[in-house]
Write a protein that holds these residues in place. Structure first.
Motif, short mmCIF file in Angstrom:
data_model
loop_
_atom_site.label_atom_id
_atom_site.label_comp_id
_atom_site.label_asym_id
_atom_site.label_seq_id
_atom_site.Cartn_x
_atom_site.Cartn_y
_atom_site.Cartn_z
N UNK A 246 0.82 -1.21 0.00
CA UNK A 246 0.00 0.00 0.00
C UNK A 246 0.86 1.27 0.00
N UNK A 247 2.12 1.12 -0.31
CA UNK A 247 2.97 2.29 -0.47
C UNK A 247 3.87 2.58 0.71
N UNK A 248 4.89 3.46 0.50
CA UNK A 248 5.83 3.79 1.57
C UNK A 248 5.15 4.51 2.73
N UNK A 249 5.79 4.45 3.88
CA UNK A 249 5.26 5.12 5.08
C UNK A 249 5.98 6.45 5.23
N UNK A 250 5.21 7.52 5.37
CA UNK A 250 5.78 8.85 5.63
C UNK A 250 5.63 9.12 7.12
N UNK A 251 6.72 9.53 7.75
CA UNK A 251 6.72 9.62 9.21
C UNK A 251 6.52 11.05 9.71
N UNK A 252 5.66 11.18 10.72
CA UNK A 252 5.51 12.43 11.46
C UNK A 252 6.15 12.21 12.83
N UNK A 264 6.37 15.95 0.82
CA UNK A 264 6.32 14.56 0.36
C UNK A 264 4.89 14.09 0.17
N UNK A 265 4.05 14.48 1.13
CA UNK A 265 2.65 14.06 1.06
C UNK A 265 1.97 14.67 -0.17
N UNK A 266 2.28 15.92 -0.44
CA UNK A 266 1.69 16.58 -1.62
C UNK A 266 2.17 15.92 -2.91
N UNK A 267 3.46 15.62 -2.96
CA UNK A 267 4.00 14.95 -4.15
C UNK A 267 3.30 13.61 -4.38
N UNK A 268 3.09 12.86 -3.31
CA UNK A 268 2.39 11.57 -3.43
C UNK A 268 0.99 11.80 -4.01
N UNK A 326 10.92 4.72 -4.90
CA UNK A 326 11.82 5.28 -5.93
C UNK A 326 11.07 6.39 -6.69
N UNK A 327 9.83 6.09 -7.09
CA UNK A 327 9.04 7.08 -7.84
C UNK A 327 8.88 8.38 -7.06
N UNK A 328 8.60 8.26 -5.78
CA UNK A 328 8.44 9.44 -4.93
C UNK A 328 9.74 10.25 -4.89
N UNK A 329 10.86 9.56 -4.68
CA UNK A 329 12.13 10.27 -4.55
C UNK A 329 12.56 10.91 -5.87
#
Lengths: 337, 340
Positions: A246-252, A264-268, A326-329
C-alpha cells in the motif's frame, strides 16, 4: 530490482564490517557518477546532480545488517559469537549463518535435538550462549576464522506470491536498493541541486555513519530511507493498519521537519503514489534522528518501506512499495523548486 | 553416494507423504534389484539376489520420511496455520523458511522484537500463535495455492564441505542412500531391503514391513542424536560426530540383541572400522517395531551420529557414513552366512 535486492541480501556487511556490501554498491554507483567513494568506516557517498549548486539534498539509507562478531574458537572448533545489533534470540537455535572469515563459510547455531529436550521449549536461547558449528576440524576452523570476524544470518532470498520478497537483511538492503535505483533514474536528469546519496555504516549499533558523514557536508534537506513495521499477528496499535503493497510510510515525528513531510505528502497526492502514515511521538529510532540534529540542524524526513518480521531471517517486503518509494524520490529530486 | 544423498535430502517427503522419495529410490534401484514392490502403507520392499543363498533371512531397513508439518487451516488474512508431523522442538521454528506442497514458498512469522515486551522477547510462541506467510492478503488468495492437508517441509540449503554435510532430512535419507548403494553393488548373499514410511509418527511402516517379510534378523540404518556441542558434557552428549558408527545397548523402544552387539564390536576391531557406544538411553527407531514382530526378530540398529536432528539443518561427518556402511555390510554378510 529483484535481482539487485537478492544480490545485496546475499553479501555480508554486518554492522562494522560492511566492506563487501560497500564495494558492491560502489561498483554499481560508478555507472551513474564519477564522484563516489567509500570512507574508512565503509560509508558509501555518491554525488549526483549539480555539484556547483550551494543547495545540497542528502538521501540516506543504512548499509549494515544485524549479525554477530566472533569472540572465541574452542578446542573442538566451535565458534563463540556475540550479537552485533538487535538480534532476536528467538530465531537463533539451528539458524543457518555465514561466518565471514578468510572466505565465507556456512555454519549452524548449535542446539539440542527434541529427543534430549530440557523441557524449556517455551524459552529462547540466551544471547550469551551462542555457538556456531561449521562442521570442520578445529585446525581448519582456526586457519580460516579469527576473533573479530563477522557472522550474518542466512536465508536464501525468495519470492513469495504478490511480489513479496523474503530474505535476511531486507532491513535495510531494501532501502539501499531504492537509492541505487534512484541513482539510475536521475543521473541523466537536469537537477538544480547537489544530490548526495549516503549508504551509511553501523546504524544497527552506534549510528556512526549518520553521525559523522553529514558533518562534512553542508546539507539543506535530507531524507532517510529505512524499513518500518507492517501489520502481522501480534502487532497492535497504529502498525496494525500498515499493509504491505500500500505504499511507503511517511513519518511524522517531533524531530522530523513538518514542511518536508507536507511536501512529500503533496508529491504523493499529485503523482498518484500510494502512501501510509507513521506517527512517532518521540524520536524515530532511525538515522533520521542523527541527521536532523547534525551541525546546526538539517530539515529531515523519514520514508519507510513496510516490512514484516523485522530483524529475523524471514523479513518480508513488497517490491511494489520499493518501486513507489523510488518514484516518490525521483519527483522530490527532479522537480524544479 | 554424495550426489545420491543430496538428491534424497533435498527432495521433500514428510511422514505419510513419502512418494517423491520413493520414486527417486525406485529409479535408483530398479536396474539392480531382482524384485521390488510397494505395499499398502507405501513401504518399498526390495529383494536383491547375492552370490549365495543365505542361512538366515535378513531385512535391512531405513525410513524414507522426514519431520515436517501439515496445513491445518487458513486465516481470513491469508496466513497458514500448521501442525507438526513428528517431534519438533518449537525453539527451532521462528522465522524459518518452508515449502508447502513442494512448490509454494513461505516463512514462519516472527513478531518484530522491537514491539515485544521483555517476557515476549524471550518466549517461543505456542503453535496456536504461529503462522506461515506465503505473501497472500486474504483467505481466497491463499486458497489458490494451499489447501488444508498439504505437506510442509523445511526449506534450506544442502552443503558438503568435504568433511561434513549440512542439510534437512539427513534423518534418515542417509540410511536410504546407504541401502541404495548396497543394492547397486554385488552382494555375497540374497537380502531384503525395506525403505519404510512413517517412522517419525510411530514406526508404522516398519511394523507392517517386518510382518510381511518375516525375517530372522534385521539391521536398521538410522541417524541418531549426537549432542556433542559446547556446554553439554559427558554422557549427555550421547554420541559424537566423527567418532564412527553408533551402537546402542538400549533406547526408548528397544533393548538390542547382545549377540549382534558383540559381533558388531568384533567386526569393527578386525576391519579397522570406528564404532562408539551410545552413552545414554535416548531416542528410538524402527528397531522398536521390528524386534517385536511376529515371534521376534534379532535386531541391531547401526546409526550415524547426527547433530541438530529434526530441524531445518542437521549435520553429519562424512567419515561416519563409511563406518556405518562398512560395519552394516559386513554384519549383514555374517548374519546371512550363519556365522553368528
Amino acid at each position: 530490482m529483484k535481482k539487485l535486492l537478492f544480490d545485496l541480501c546475499s553479501v555480508g556487511g554486518v554492522s562494522g564490517s560492511e566492506t563487501s556490501a560497500a564495494e558492491y554498491c560502489c561498483e554499481y554507483l560508478k555507472k551513474y557518477t564519477k564522484e563516489v567513494r567509500v570512507d574508512y568506516n565503509n560509508n558509501v557517498l555518491a554525488v549526483l546532480g549539480n555539484d556547483k549548486s550551494d543547495k545540497t539534498v542528502l538521501l540516506d539509507a543504512h548499509l549494515d545488517r544485524i549479525g554477530f562478531i566472533v569472540t572465541e574458537i574452542n578446542e573442538e572448533g566451535f565458534i563463540k559469537a556475540e550479537k552485533c545489533g538487535g538480534i532476536d534470540t528467538r530465531t537463533l537455535l539451528d539458524a543457518c549463518v555465514i561466518v565471514h572469515g578468510n572466505k565465507d563459510l556456512f555454519g549452524v547455531v548449535c542446539c539440542m535435538p527434541p529427543h534430549l529436550s530440557d523441557g524449556r521449549e517455551d524459552k529462547a536461547v540466551s544471547a550469551d550462549n551462542i555457538w556456531i558449528d561449521l562442521g570442520l576440524p578445529a585446525d581448519k576452523v582456526k586457519d580460516n576464522v579469527s576473533p573479530g570476524d563477522s557472522v550474518s544470518l542466512y536465508a536464501e532470498p525468495k519470492e513469495l506470491i504478490n511480489s513479496r520478497i523474503s530474505a535476511s537483511a531486507l532491513d535495510n538492503r531494501a532501502g539501499v536498493v531504492v537509492l541505487l535505483k534512484l541513482a539510475e533514474r536521475i543521473y541523466k536528469e537536469n537537477i538544480d541541486r547537489k544530490v548526495c546519496i549516503l549508504l551509511s555504516c553501523q546504524e544497527e549499533t552506534f549510528a556512526t555513519g549518520a553521525k559523522t558523514v553529514p558533518f562534512d557536508l553542508n546539507i539543506d534537506e535530507s531524507v532517510t530511507i529505512d524499513v518500518s513495521f507492517a501489520s502481522q499477528p501480534g502487532v497492535t496499535d497504529q502498525y496494525s493498519n500498515i499493509k504491505l503493497g500500500k505504499g511507503p510510510m511517511l513519518c511524522v515525528s517531533p524531530i522530523l521537519n513538518r514542511d518536508l513531510f507536507d511536501k512529500l505528502r503533496t508529491i504523493c497526492a499529485e503523482n498518484n503514489i500510494d502512501y501510509q502514515l507513521e506517527v512517532c511521538s518521540c524520536n524515530t529510532g532511525t538515522n533520521g534522528d542523527h541527521i536532523a540534529t547534525s551541525k546546526s540542524g538539517v530539515k529531515t524526513a523519514l520514508v519507510s518501506i513496510p516490512q514484516k518480521n523485522m530483524h529475523s531471517q524471514a523479513e518480508i517486503v513488497d517490491l511494489k512499495d520499493m518501486e513507489s518509494t523510488v518514484n516518490l524520490l525521483v519527483v522530490v529530486i527532479c522537480k524544479r523548486r | 553416494m554424495d550426489n545420491l544423498l543430496k538428491k534424497l535430502c533435498t527432495a521433500n517427503g514428510i511422514s505419510g507423504d513419502e512418494k517423491s522419495i520413493r520414486d527417486i529410490i525406485i529409479n535408483e534401484i530398479k536396474d539392480y534389484a531382482n524384485d521390488y514392490r510397494v505395499d499398502n502403507l507405501g513401504n518399498l520392499i526390495v529383494y536383491k539376489k547375492g552370490n549365495n543363498t543365505p542361512e538366515n533371512k535378513l531385512m535391512i531397513s531405513a525410513h524414507m520420511d522426514e519431520v515436517g508439518f501439515l496445513v491445518s487451516d487458513i486465516t481470513s488474512d491469508g496466513l497458514i496455520k500448521f501442525s507438526e508431523v513428528g517431534g519438533i522442538d518449537r525453539r527451532v521454528l521462528p522465522a524459518r523458511s518452508v515449502t508447502i506442497n513442494n512448490n509454494v514458498k513461505g516463512v514462519i512469522c516472527n513478531k518484530p522484537i522491537h514491539l515485544c515486551d521483555s517476557d515476549e522477547a524471550k518466549s517461543i510462541p505456542k503453535y496456536d500463535s504461529m503462522y506461515i506467510d506465503i505473501g497472500a492478503d486474504s483467505k481466497d488468495e491463499a486458497q489458490k495455492y494451499v489447501s488444508p492437508g498439504d505437506s510442509i517441509t523445511f526449506d534450506t540449503f544442502y552443503e558438503d564441505n568435504g568433511f561434513s554435510v549440512k542439510s534437512k532430512a539427513i534423518d534418515d535419507r542417509a540410511g536410504c542412500s546407504m541401502m541404495i548403494k548396497m543394492i547397486q553393488s554385488e552382494l555375497e548373499y540374497d537380502m531384503y531391503f525395506t525403505f519404510v514410511v512413517q517412522e517419525e509418527v510411530g514406526l508404522n511402516g516398519a511394523k507392517v514391513a517386518a510382518f510381511s517379510l518375516n525375517p530372522d534378523y534385521a539391521i536398521v540404518l538410522e541417524s541418531t542424536t549426537a549432542a556433542d556441542i559446547p556446554g553439554i558434557e559427558g554422557v549427555k552428549q550421547v554420541c559424537n560426530v566423527n567418532n564412527g558408527a553408533v551402537i546402542g545397548f538400549m533406547d526408548r523402544r528397544t533393548i538390542y540383541d547382545k549377540g549382534l552387539i558383540k559381533e558388531a564390536q568384533s567386526i569393527a576391531e578386525n576391519n579397522n572400522i570406528k564404532i562408539q557406544f551410545k552413552r545414554a538411553v535416548a531416542g528410538g527407531n524402527d528397531a522398536g517395531a521390528i524386534h517385536n514382530s511376529r515371534g521376534g526378530v534379532r535386531t541391531l540398529a547401526v546409526s550415524l551420529p547426527c547433530r541438530y536432528l529434526h530441524s531445518q539443518i542437521s549435520l553429519i561427518a562424512k567419515s561416519d557414513i563409511y563406518d556405518v556402511y562398512n560395519l552394516a555390510l559386513i554384519l549383514a554378510e555374517r548374519i546371512c552366512g550363519g556365522k553368528i
